[in-house]
Design a protein around this motif. Structure first.
Motif, PDB file in Angstrom:
ATOM      1  N   TRP A 104       4.419   9.848  13.904  1.00 36.20           N
ATOM      2  CA  TRP A 104       5.705   9.067  13.989  1.00 36.20           C
ATOM      3  C   TRP A 104       6.990   9.895  14.627  1.00 36.20           C
ATOM      4  CZ3 TRP A 104       5.039   8.283   8.009  1.00 36.20           C
ATOM      5  CH2 TRP A 104       4.107   7.058   7.870  1.00 36.20           C
ATOM      6  N   ALA A 105       8.024   8.853  14.978  1.00 34.99           N
ATOM      7  CA  ALA A 105       9.074   9.623  15.722  1.00 34.99           C
ATOM      8  C   ALA A 105      10.337   8.939  15.039  1.00 34.99           C
ATOM      9  CB  ALA A 105       8.965   9.766  17.102  1.00 34.99           C
ATOM     10  N   TRP A 106      10.599   9.004  13.585  1.00 38.72           N
ATOM     11  CA  TRP A 106      11.567   8.140  13.249  1.00 38.72           C
ATOM     12  C   TRP A 106      13.118   8.752  13.417  1.00 38.72           C
ATOM     13  CZ3 TRP A 106       9.626   3.885  12.361  1.00 38.72           C
ATOM     14  CH2 TRP A 106       8.363   3.557  11.983  1.00 38.72           C
ATOM     15  N   THR A 107      13.979   8.109  13.466  1.00 42.21           N
ATOM     16  CA  THR A 107      15.376   8.725  13.335  1.00 42.21           C
ATOM     17  C   THR A 107      15.750   8.996  11.778  1.00 42.21           C
ATOM     18  OG1 THR A 107      16.140   7.133  15.233  1.00 42.21           O
ATOM     19  CG2 THR A 107      17.870   8.326  13.820  1.00 42.21           C
ATOM     20  N   PRO A 108      16.009  10.398  11.638  1.00 39.12           N
ATOM     21  CA  PRO A 108      16.260  10.796  10.112  1.00 39.12           C
ATOM     22  C   PRO A 108      17.181  10.015   9.635  1.00 39.12           C
ATOM     23  CG  PRO A 108      15.678  12.881  11.540  1.00 39.12           C
ATOM     24  CD  PRO A 108      16.014  11.387  12.475  1.00 39.12           C
ATOM     25  N   GLY A 109      17.206   9.660   8.376  1.00 40.98           N
ATOM     26  CA  GLY A 109      18.016   8.762   7.673  1.00 40.98           C
ATOM     27  C   GLY A 109      17.992   7.206   7.845  1.00 40.98           C
ATOM     28  N   ALA A 110      17.242   6.771   8.859  1.00 40.48           N
ATOM     29  CA  ALA A 110      16.942   5.295   9.077  1.00 40.48           C
ATOM     30  C   ALA A 110      16.255   4.616   7.979  1.00 40.48           C
ATOM     31  CB  ALA A 110      16.063   5.324  10.541  1.00 40.48           C
ATOM     32  N   THR A 111      16.747   3.380   8.034  1.00 44.41           N
ATOM     33  CA  THR A 111      16.113   2.417   7.133  1.00 44.41           C
ATOM     34  C   THR A 111      14.805   1.902   7.728  1.00 44.41           C
ATOM     35  OG1 THR A 111      18.251   1.982   6.123  1.00 44.41           O
ATOM     36  CG2 THR A 111      16.573   0.112   5.765  1.00 44.41           C
ATOM     37  N   LEU A 112      13.818   1.694   7.052  1.00 45.93           N
ATOM     38  CA  LEU A 112      12.398   1.299   7.627  1.00 45.93           C
ATOM     39  C   LEU A 112      12.182  -0.174   7.067  1.00 45.93           C
ATOM     40  CD1 LEU A 112      10.417   4.566   7.553  1.00 45.93           C
ATOM     41  CD2 LEU A 112      12.023   3.611   9.363  1.00 45.93           C
ATOM     42  N   TYR A 113      11.698  -1.192   7.785  1.00 48.49           N
ATOM     43  CA  TYR A 113      11.532  -2.290   7.688  1.00 48.49           C
ATOM     44  C   TYR A 113       9.833  -2.599   7.833  1.00 48.49           C
ATOM     45  CZ  TYR A 113      16.449  -2.654   7.919  1.00 48.49           C
ATOM     46  OH  TYR A 113      17.811  -2.419   7.727  1.00 48.49           O
ATOM     47  N   ALA A 114       9.398  -3.853   7.338  1.00 45.26           N
ATOM     48  CA  ALA A 114       8.265  -4.278   7.751  1.00 45.26           C
ATOM     49  C   ALA A 114       8.391  -4.931   9.100  1.00 45.26           C
ATOM     50  CB  ALA A 114       7.741  -5.539   6.718  1.00 45.26           C
ATOM     51  N   ASP A 115       7.362  -4.695  10.063  1.00 45.40           N
ATOM     52  CA  ASP A 115       7.395  -5.216  11.387  1.00 45.40           C
ATOM     53  C   ASP A 115       6.750  -6.577  11.665  1.00 45.40           C
ATOM     54  OD1 ASP A 115       8.047  -5.337  14.029  1.00 45.40           O
ATOM     55  OD2 ASP A 115       7.071  -3.345  14.416  1.00 45.40           O
ATOM     56  N   ILE A 116       7.228  -7.372  12.823  1.00 47.93           N
ATOM     57  CA  ILE A 116       6.233  -8.327  12.936  1.00 47.93           C
ATOM     58  C   ILE A 116       5.159  -8.235  13.691  1.00 47.93           C
ATOM     59  CG2 ILE A 116       8.270  -9.896  12.959  1.00 47.93           C
ATOM     60  CD1 ILE A 116       8.532  -9.830  16.428  1.00 47.93           C
ATOM     61  N   SER A 117       4.828  -6.928  14.016  1.00 44.79           N
ATOM     62  CA  SER A 117       3.427  -6.584  14.643  1.00 44.79           C
ATOM     63  C   SER A 117       2.985  -6.228  13.450  1.00 44.79           C
ATOM     64  CB  SER A 117       3.792  -5.387  15.373  1.00 44.79           C
ATOM     65  OG  SER A 117       4.308  -5.460  16.514  1.00 44.79           O
ATOM     66  N   ALA A 118       1.502  -6.952  13.292  1.00 43.23           N
ATOM     67  CA  ALA A 118       1.039  -6.441  12.260  1.00 43.23           C
ATOM     68  C   ALA A 118       0.472  -5.114  11.807  1.00 43.23           C
ATOM     69  CB  ALA A 118      -0.475  -7.383  12.356  1.00 43.23           C
ATOM     70  N   GLY A 119       0.864  -4.859  10.283  1.00 43.88           N
ATOM     71  CA  GLY A 119       0.471  -3.433  10.035  1.00 43.88           C
ATOM     72  C   GLY A 119       1.531  -2.465  10.255  1.00 43.88           C
ATOM     73  N   ALA A 120       2.323  -2.959  11.020  1.00 44.89           N
ATOM     74  CA  ALA A 120       3.584  -1.939  11.482  1.00 44.89           C
ATOM     75  C   ALA A 120       4.849  -1.894  10.730  1.00 44.89           C
ATOM     76  CB  ALA A 120       3.860  -2.086  12.983  1.00 44.89           C
ATOM     77  N   ILE A 121       5.514  -0.717  10.733  1.00 40.60           N
ATOM     78  CA  ILE A 121       6.913  -0.503  10.269  1.00 40.60           C
ATOM     79  C   ILE A 121       7.752  -0.255  11.423  1.00 40.60           C
ATOM     80  CG2 ILE A 121       6.226  -0.016   8.025  1.00 40.60           C
ATOM     81  CD1 ILE A 121       6.439   2.937   8.348  1.00 40.60           C
ATOM     82  N   THR A 122       9.276  -0.705  11.157  1.00 42.94           N
ATOM     83  CA  THR A 122      10.074  -0.530  12.200  1.00 42.94           C
ATOM     84  C   THR A 122      11.646   0.060  11.811  1.00 42.94           C
ATOM     85  OG1 THR A 122      11.100  -1.658  14.128  1.00 42.94           O
ATOM     86  CG2 THR A 122      10.516  -2.914  12.064  1.00 42.94           C
ATOM     87  N   GLU A 123      12.129   0.559  12.498  1.00 42.65           N
ATOM     88  CA  GLU A 123      13.694   0.725  12.263  1.00 42.65           C
ATOM     89  C   GLU A 123      14.471  -0.489  12.624  1.00 42.65           C
ATOM     90  OE1 GLU A 123      15.269   4.298  14.002  1.00 42.65           O
ATOM     91  OE2 GLU A 123      13.367   5.406  13.335  1.00 42.65           O
ATOM     92  N   THR A 124      14.128  -1.634  13.328  1.00 39.62           N
ATOM     93  CA  THR A 124      14.945  -2.508  13.462  1.00 39.62           C
ATOM     94  C   THR A 124      14.448  -3.780  12.584  1.00 39.62           C
ATOM     95  OG1 THR A 124      14.960  -1.701  15.741  1.00 39.62           O
ATOM     96  CG2 THR A 124      15.431  -4.105  15.656  1.00 39.62           C
ATOM     97  N   PRO A 125      15.595  -4.422  11.874  1.00 44.45           N
ATOM     98  CA  PRO A 125      15.041  -5.495  11.126  1.00 44.45           C
ATOM     99  C   PRO A 125      14.763  -6.609  11.839  1.00 44.45           C
ATOM    100  CG  PRO A 125      17.338  -5.064  11.035  1.00 44.45           C
ATOM    101  CD  PRO A 125      16.877  -3.814  11.745  1.00 44.45           C
ATOM    102  N   PRO A 126      13.685  -7.387  11.473  1.00 46.61           N
ATOM    103  CA  PRO A 126      13.114  -8.750  12.202  1.00 46.61           C
ATOM    104  C   PRO A 126      14.403  -9.479  12.098  1.00 46.61           C
ATOM    105  CG  PRO A 126      11.514  -7.889  10.858  1.00 46.61           C
ATOM    106  CD  PRO A 126      12.838  -7.114  10.299  1.00 46.61           C
ATOM    107  N   SER A 127      14.474 -10.335  13.432  1.00 49.95           N
ATOM    108  CA  SER A 127      15.724 -11.196  13.479  1.00 49.95           C
ATOM    109  C   SER A 127      15.417 -12.856  13.648  1.00 49.95           C
ATOM    110  CB  SER A 127      16.697 -10.554  14.525  1.00 49.95           C
ATOM    111  OG  SER A 127      15.864 -10.652  15.684  1.00 49.95           O
TER     112      SER A 127
END
Length: 157
Positions: A104-127
């Motif tokens: 992983w390469a998260w931005t420390p402190g970032a909020t994480l969300y369920a992603d629109i890619s199956a099984g993935a998580i993301t720092e960008t909220p789906p829109s």
């Protein structure tokens, strides 16, 4: 009085003189480690990769979550600790876990969300329309997350 600890009885008076705080280090010390609640009491419902975001399906099997569908991103979530296949027990990290994955390469402190890619998580909220915004936790460092999914979500219209 008597204090029972894991089947051992000790005289409470022998506990006098204790000072300080009791602390637990919840930081996973190595790659692919979970500190916190896990279970293997339920089977995979399909082929699952390590660290896939999962939901508990209607057949009491772990299925791959996808923020494109509220049916898969709106209920109980977990993360696959190992890869698994349909009808076989699967070890999953439950809410309240701290997870380390050195890939992983998260931005420390970032909020994480369920992603629109199956099984993935993301720092960008789906829109997009009908996409689910569900917080699943927070990045503590580039490779460690606090997995604690929100009990609520929103769906874009």
């Amino acid at each position: 009085g008597t204090l029972a600890l894991a089947g051992v009885n000790s005289d409470i008076n022998s506990l006098t003189g204790l000072t300080g705080e009791i602390r637990m280090d919840l930081t996973p010390g190595a790659d692919d480690i979970v500190v916190g609640p896990t279970t293997n009491s339920f089977n995979a419902g399909e082929t699952i990769a390590e660290w896939d975001l999962l939901y508990m399906g209607s057949a009491s099997k772990w299925m791959i979550a996808d923020a494109s569908d509220v049916a898969t991103a709106g209920g109980m979530l977990a993360m696959a600790v190992d890869a698994g296949t349909d009808t076989n027990p699967l070890i999953v990290a439950l809410p309240g876990s701290y997870i380390r994955n050195d890939a992983w390469a998260w931005t420390p402190g970032a909020t994480l969300y369920a992603d629109i890619s199956a099984g993935a998580i993301t720092e960008t909220p789906p829109s997009g329309t009908d996409e689910v915004v569900r917080v699943i936790g927070f990045a503590l460092s580039a490779d460690i997350i606090s997995f604690n999914p929100s009990s609520s979500h929103i769906t874009h219209t």
